[in-house]
Design an enzyme around this catalytic site. Structure first.
Site, PDB file in Angstrom:
ATOM      1  N   ASP A  30       0.826  -1.216   0.000  1.00 21.72           N
ATOM      2  CA  ASP A  30       0.000   0.000   0.000  1.00 21.72           C
ATOM      3  C   ASP A  30       0.855   1.259   0.000  1.00 21.72           C
ATOM      4  O   ASP A  30       0.681   2.146   0.839  1.00 21.72           O
ATOM      5  CB  ASP A  30      -0.944  -0.016   1.209  1.00 21.72           C
ATOM      6  N   ASP A  58      -1.624  -2.486  -4.025  1.00 21.20           N
ATOM      7  CA  ASP A  58      -1.926  -1.055  -3.944  1.00 21.20           C
ATOM      8  C   ASP A  58      -0.653  -0.240  -4.220  1.00 21.20           C
ATOM      9  O   ASP A  58       0.097   0.115  -3.310  1.00 21.20           O
ATOM     10  CB  ASP A  58      -2.561  -0.656  -2.604  1.00 21.20           C
ATOM     11  N   ASN A  86      -6.848  -3.644  -4.391  1.00 28.54           N
ATOM     12  CA  ASN A  86      -8.080  -3.024  -4.888  1.00 28.54           C
ATOM     13  C   ASN A  86      -7.802  -1.739  -5.664  1.00 28.54           C
ATOM     14  O   ASN A  86      -8.544  -1.389  -6.575  1.00 28.54           O
ATOM     15  CB  ASN A  86      -9.064  -2.764  -3.752  1.00 28.54           C
ATOM     16  N   HIS A  89      -3.681  -9.470  -0.995  1.00 24.07           N
ATOM     17  CA  HIS A  89      -3.866  -8.088  -0.557  1.00 24.07           C
ATOM     18  C   HIS A  89      -4.717  -7.937   0.705  1.00 24.07           C
ATOM     19  O   HIS A  89      -4.338  -7.248   1.644  1.00 24.07           O
ATOM     20  CB  HIS A  89      -4.457  -7.257  -1.693  1.00 24.07           C
ATOM     21  N   HIS A  94     -11.533  -2.124   7.110  1.00 25.98           N
ATOM     22  CA  HIS A  94     -11.563  -3.339   6.277  1.00 25.98           C
ATOM     23  C   HIS A  94     -11.759  -4.597   7.114  1.00 25.98           C
ATOM     24  O   HIS A  94     -11.298  -5.675   6.743  1.00 25.98           O
ATOM     25  CB  HIS A  94     -10.273  -3.464   5.446  1.00 25.98           C
ATOM     26  N   HIS A 138      -4.101  -0.030   6.573  1.00 30.65           N
ATOM     27  CA  HIS A 138      -2.925   0.842   6.615  1.00 30.65           C
ATOM     28  C   HIS A 138      -2.340   0.945   8.012  1.00 30.65           C
ATOM     29  O   HIS A 138      -2.316   2.009   8.642  1.00 30.65           O
ATOM     30  CB  HIS A 138      -3.269   2.220   6.050  1.00 30.65           C
TER      31      HIS A 138
HETATM   32 FE   LIG Z   1      -6.114  -1.858  -0.427  1.00 30.68          FE
END
Ligand SMILES: [Fe+2]
Ligand SMILES: *[C@@H]1O[C@H](CO)[C@@H](O)[C@H](O)[C@H]1NC(C)=O
Ligand SMILES: *[C@@H]1O[C@H](CO)[C@@H](O)[C@H](O)[C@H]1NC(C)=O
Ligand SMILES: *[C@@H]1O[C@H](CO)[C@@H](O)[C@H](O)[C@H]1NC(C)=O
Ligand SMILES: *[C@@H]1O[C@H](CO)[C@@H](O)[C@H](O)[C@H]1NC(C)=O
Ligand SMILES: *[C@@H]1O[C@H](CO)[C@@H](O)[C@H](O)[C@H]1NC(C)=O
Length: 460
Positions: free
Chosen positions: A158, A186, A223, A308, A318, A347
């Site tokens: 990410d 990401d 994503n 991911h 999430h 994150h």
């Molecule tokens: Fe993501």
């Protein structure tokens, strides 16, 4: 100057908070917004049609081949790479060249050249462009695949292109240990911009070039690679990502670049796609079923999975998004004794205990994760530093499966020593490189399935 200000604004604490689960680090980083570096920070390199956005990845199953990718902004030629070993004559490989359009953006000429039959454990130089706009780079091939071959991977997720991302990259590049990077999805976050501004794919590739041109990055789709925007008639999933980042999927009998495997040194690495179908009988399901049979632990003792969306995540961000994939595949991972699963998406940083949750059968009520010596450790490193900022809202109390969690940006290092031992560390961006905010010895599940000391070993 900017980084000094960030350092001053950090709040440090020496306490740790131990719940009935693991440890929630109380190191608190001020949750300031993460700001993207300006487009102008990453101009094209000087010279007409100079090659840019250079990145390499493994090009076959075993590490004797490399895919070299780059962009020329104006003309498709030259579309070849020259490469050589010091003191040897030069070879040439031609690239496949593509372009794509995304809404009103037109890409430069994207080149992918696969160079083959390289020597193992050898430094190669390569040159792109010609005349005064020639740019030179180098990489080292891995040693031959084998059970006790030491190898060190960096792990990043990410990433995006903020000032925090810059710190992550600077840390990774300055860490001399990482020989290749496992990237858990990401990349650019171009989709954060109106019309998914693909210029941000260009700046991202220029930004990371100082690492990706020299070290192979093993790519996983997240994503933010989907780039689906029906409102502007962009309905092809993963379009910019798949045009720009090629992977050696056919070498592992996969039918899609979104899931594949490689072997490198003593590791067998399986890459899965959280955003492609994985239900029973789907291509990804069938491929993974076969792939786990093909893993040979006498050749590659370490079995590592990249995907991911994490399966064990105790962050409110999430939360449980990885659940349906976990239900499909977790029992396979336990049967196959996967050593470690790296994910991103959330994150922040989190490391699980060795747990599984595979007993539940609708009627028996056995739905709680339980310690399991055959289970992988799940590590979330979605903490590269992208524009969406930190996920700093953990569920309380900390669940038992969660060994250590902290909302900070950083990267990890997996240092495989031999068939039984690997040393794992996680480095937060605010620390100097030798400091590990989380570390432990991982014991191989096939050759040495002893219980690890999973307690937070190094705390601020
Ligand atoms: Fe993501
Ligand atoms: C694409 O469209 C947007 C919105 O209309 C506009 O701001 C931008 O300048 C356009 N870009 C190009 C390359 O035409
Ligand atoms: C990224 O970090 C490096 C090293 O600290 C620094 O030299 C560079 O200016 C930074 N880039 C930007 C755009 O701030
Ligand atoms: C579910 O698990 C319980 C207890 O482990 C067992 O008795 C039962 O037969 C299982 N049901 C099915 C459908 O497998
Ligand atoms: C943290 O997440 C919970 C559950 O989604 C929510 O109720 C709460 O408001 C969030 N707290 C903060 C500070 O965002
Ligand atoms: C494997 O590496 C570990 C850690 O360096 C070491 O303690 C162990 O003795 C090694 N095993 C063998 C068989 O060399």
């Amino acid at each position: 100057m900017w980084s000094i200000m960030v350092l001053l604004s950090l709040v440090l604490s020496i306490n740790v908070d131990v719940s009935n689960g693991g440890v929630t680090s109380v190191y608190v980083r001020n949750p300031e917004p993460s700001i993207d570096m300006p487009l102008e920070a990453f101009p094209s390199p000087p010279g007409f049609n100079a090659p840019e956005q250079v990145h390499i990845t493994q090009g076959d199953q075993v590490g004797r081949s490399v895919i070299i990718s780059w962009v020329t902004p104006i003309k498709p030629n030259p579309n070849f790479v020259r490469y050589w070993e010091k003191g040897h004559h030069k070879h040439m490989a031609r690239a496949i060249t593509t372009t794509y359009r995304y809404y009103n953006y037109s890409s430069g000429f994207i080149h992918h050249a696969t160079i083959r039959r390289l020597k193992y454990d050898t430094l190669y130089y390569y040159a792109l462009g010609h005349g005064s706009v020639t740019r030179r780079f180098s990489f080292k091939t891995p040693p031959p695949v084998g059970p006790d071959v030491p190898y060190t991977f960096g792990v990043i997720g990410d990433l995006g292109q903020t000032y925090d991302s810059n710190q992550t990259i600077e840390h990774t590049v300055s860490n001399p240990k990482g020989q290749a990077v496992l990237f858990v999805g990401d990349l650019s976050y171009a989709d954060h911009y109106p019309f998914h501004d693909s210029r941000r794919w260009d700046t991202w590739a220029r930004f990371v070039e100082k690492s990706t041109a020299y070290q192979p990055w093993i790519w996983t789709a997240g994503n933010h690679e989907l780039d689906l925007a029906p409102e502007i008639e962009e309905n092809v999933p993963f379009k910019p990502f798949m045009q720009r980042y090629h992977v050696p999927y056919m070498a592992s009998q996969s039918t899609s670049p979104l899931w594949y495997s490689i072997k490198r040194a003593s590791a067998h690495i399986i890459v899965l796609s959280s955003y492609s179908a994985y239900g029973k009988y789907t291509p990804q399901y069938r491929w993974l079923e076969g792939e786990l049979q093909r893993v040979d632990r006498s050749e590659t003792p370490w079995l590592i999975v990249l995907l991911h969306s994490p399966w064990y995540n105790s962050n409110n961000y999430h939360y449980m998004e990885g659940e349906s994939m976990r239900v499909m595949f977790e029992s396979w991972f336990v049967q196959s004794k996967v050593d470690v699963v790296f994910s991103g998406h959330v994150h922040s940083y989190e490391r699980s205990e060795r747990v599984s949750n595979v007993q539940y059968n609708i009627t028996n009520g056995l739905s709680v994760p339980a310690k399991d010596p055959s289970a992988p450790i799940y590590i979330t490193v979605g903490d590269g530093g992208n524009i969406e900022g930190l996920a700093n809202n953990f569920t309380e109390p900390q669940p038992r499966y969660s060994a250590f969690r902290e909302a900070s940006f950083g990267h990890a290092i997996l240092d495989i020593r031999n068939r039984t031992h690997a040393h794992y560390t996680w480095h937060r961006n605010q620390d100097s490189e030798p400091v590990a905010a989380d570390s432990l010895w991982l014991y191989n599940r096939y050759y040495y399935p002893e219980e690890e000391n999973t307690g937070a070993s190094t705390m601020v």
